[in-house]
Design an enzyme around this catalytic site. Structure first.
Site, PDB file in Angstrom:
ATOM      1  N   HIS A 155       9.149 -44.495 -80.489  1.00 58.66           N
ATOM      2  CA  HIS A 155      10.314 -44.205 -81.340  1.00 58.66           C
ATOM      3  C   HIS A 155      10.073 -44.664 -82.763  1.00 58.66           C
ATOM      4  O   HIS A 155       9.200 -45.508 -83.044  1.00 58.66           O
ATOM      5  CB  HIS A 155      11.574 -44.887 -80.788  1.00 58.66           C
ATOM      6  CG  HIS A 155      11.616 -46.371 -81.024  1.00 58.66           C
ATOM      7  ND1 HIS A 155      12.087 -46.935 -82.191  1.00 58.66           N
ATOM      8  CD2 HIS A 155      11.233 -47.406 -80.239  1.00 58.66           C
ATOM      9  CE1 HIS A 155      12.003 -48.250 -82.124  1.00 58.66           C
ATOM     10  NE2 HIS A 155      11.488 -48.568 -80.951  1.00 58.66           N
ATOM     11  N   CYS A 156      10.870 -44.110 -83.680  1.00 57.57           N
ATOM     12  CA  CYS A 156      10.934 -44.596 -85.060  1.00 57.57           C
ATOM     13  C   CYS A 156      12.402 -44.898 -85.350  1.00 57.57           C
ATOM     14  O   CYS A 156      13.129 -45.331 -84.460  1.00 57.57           O
ATOM     15  CB  CYS A 156      10.324 -43.597 -86.035  1.00 57.57           C
ATOM     16  SG  CYS A 156      11.155 -41.986 -86.098  1.00 57.57           S
ATOM     17  N   TRP A 157      12.862 -44.697 -86.574  1.00 52.76           N
ATOM     18  CA  TRP A 157      14.240 -45.044 -86.922  1.00 52.76           C
ATOM     19  C   TRP A 157      15.237 -44.010 -86.390  1.00 52.76           C
ATOM     20  O   TRP A 157      16.198 -44.347 -85.694  1.00 52.76           O
ATOM     21  CB  TRP A 157      14.362 -45.187 -88.436  1.00 52.76           C
ATOM     22  CG  TRP A 157      15.759 -45.237 -88.977  1.00 52.76           C
ATOM     23  CD1 TRP A 157      16.298 -44.428 -89.924  1.00 52.76           C
ATOM     24  CD2 TRP A 157      16.811 -46.158 -88.625  1.00 52.76           C
ATOM     25  NE1 TRP A 157      17.611 -44.782 -90.180  1.00 52.76           N
ATOM     26  CE2 TRP A 157      17.956 -45.841 -89.394  1.00 52.76           C
ATOM     27  CE3 TRP A 157      16.899 -47.213 -87.721  1.00 52.76           C
ATOM     28  CZ2 TRP A 157      19.153 -46.519 -89.297  1.00 52.76           C
ATOM     29  CZ3 TRP A 157      18.109 -47.906 -87.618  1.00 52.76           C
ATOM     30  CH2 TRP A 157      19.207 -47.561 -88.400  1.00 52.76           C
TER      31      TRP A 157
END
Length: 352
Positions: free
Chosen positions: A92-94
């Site tokens: 995941h990222c933001w």
């Protein structure tokens, strides 16, 4: 690769690591518990991309990002292989945007099976904050400083009772002496993240035990919706003689650095008063831990006693005990909790 909802993402096998590709400063501020940092960009690179996006264009920002990404692709794959030798990861990222998409492409190209979080860490934060407002039944374990509440809480867990160890999550014991001998506290956001997951992992329909705390535990704060529920829950108060508590605390603090103990005394010096502060510091220098503890308890017992008189908990039950033995006291508080439950049941049925 289909994107996963947060619930499916969190329910993934613990053998499949979570890779957080946000910048190091973002990860340090707060992350999904157990996640491993595998940043696509450094803090400085992220700042440059953001500046280009705001001041020039999205296209220019993407080009700069690709310039940074290209030379580090091989290194990222090798790091991912060390973290996940079985070549399966959660990622995941933001917000589930271009950063996680780029790393997804790279790792799949390298033969990884990748499970992508649909809306990124932002979705975890929304979920985490929502956990604290959920109504729940719970018990709160109280008692004067040195009563061994944390030891009893852990013994309750060993006996199969569900618990939430707020001080353990906060890495702080909640007093001026609370940080001594413990690792640094998490950030406020990380404390919330860890606490939310601890709440979510409680067994269904569980009635967990919490330790009685102030709103703040060191530098972190219990989320107010949860704190309000703690203030209204049944409170079981261990009532341990002062001499027993003094002996216990003296033994514990006798193993700690005298300089840290002196610092703790200095932090409450205004409340102790000049003479008591001087006597406590002299006792530390002399290795007289019982005297130092006795002086500190003058303040802490008065403070907790005042707080207890202003409690608004639905029920307050005192549990006398002449020992700090956690096994003995865990049995006593469990019996008290059963009495509270029985009384509540009778009241709900209109039984006098």
């Amino acid at each position: 690769m289909p994107r996963l909802s947060l619930s499916d993402f969190l329910q993934g096998s613990p053998d499949v690591p979570i890779l957080d590709v946000r910048a190091p400063v973002e990860f340090a501020h707060g992350h999904i518990p157990g996640a491993v940092s595998l940043p696509l960009f450094t803090d400085e690179e992220r700042a440059r991309i953001g500046t280009a996006y705001k001041q020039v264009s999205q296209e220019r920002a993407i080009h700069i990002g690709l310039d940074f990404f290209g030379p580090k692709m091989s290194k990222m794959v090798k790091l991912a292989q060390k973290i996940a030798p079985q070549k399966e990861v959660r990622l995941h990222c933001w917000r589930g945007g271009m950063r996680s998409g780029a790393v997804l492409w790279l790792l799949e190209l390298a033969g990884f099976k990748v499970h992508l979080l649909d809306k990124g860490y932002k979705d975890y934060r929304r979920w985490a904050l929502a956990q604290f407002a959920q109504p729940r039944s719970l018990f709160v374990l109280g008692g004067l400083t040195g009563s061994g509440k944390t030891d009893v809480l852990h013994e309750l867990a060993r006996q199969g009772e569900p618990i939430v160890d707020l001080e353990g999550l906060a890495s702080h014991k909640g007093s001026s002496f609370g940080s001594i001998g413990l690792s640094p506290q998490p950030t406020a956001e990380q404390f919330e993240n860890d606490l939310a997951l601890a709440l979510a992992n409680l067994p269904p329909n569980a009635v967990p035990w919490f330790e009685d705390e102030s709103l703040s535990i060191g530098r972190v704060t219990i989320p107010k919706p949860l704190f309000e529920q703690m203030r209204l829950a049944p409170l079981v108060v261990l009532d341990i003689p002062r001499a027993v508590r003094t002996s216990k605390l003296a033994a514990e603090y006798g193993r700690e650095d005298p300089a840290e103990l002196a610092g703790a005394i200095q932090r409450i010096s205004k409340r102790l008063g000049g003479l008591a502060t001087k006597e406590a510091l002299t006792a530390i220098e002399a290795g007289d831990m019982e005297k130092m503890v006795d002086i500190a308890l003058d303040y802490y017992d008065k403070t907790y006693g005042h707080g207890l008189n202003t409690k608004i908990n639905s029920t307050i039950v005192r549990v006398p005990s002449n020992t700090c033995d956690p096994v003995v006291n865990a049995e006593l508080v469990r019996a008290a909790a059963k009495t509270v439950v029985a009384q509540s049941l009778f009241a709900s049925r209109g039984v006098a």
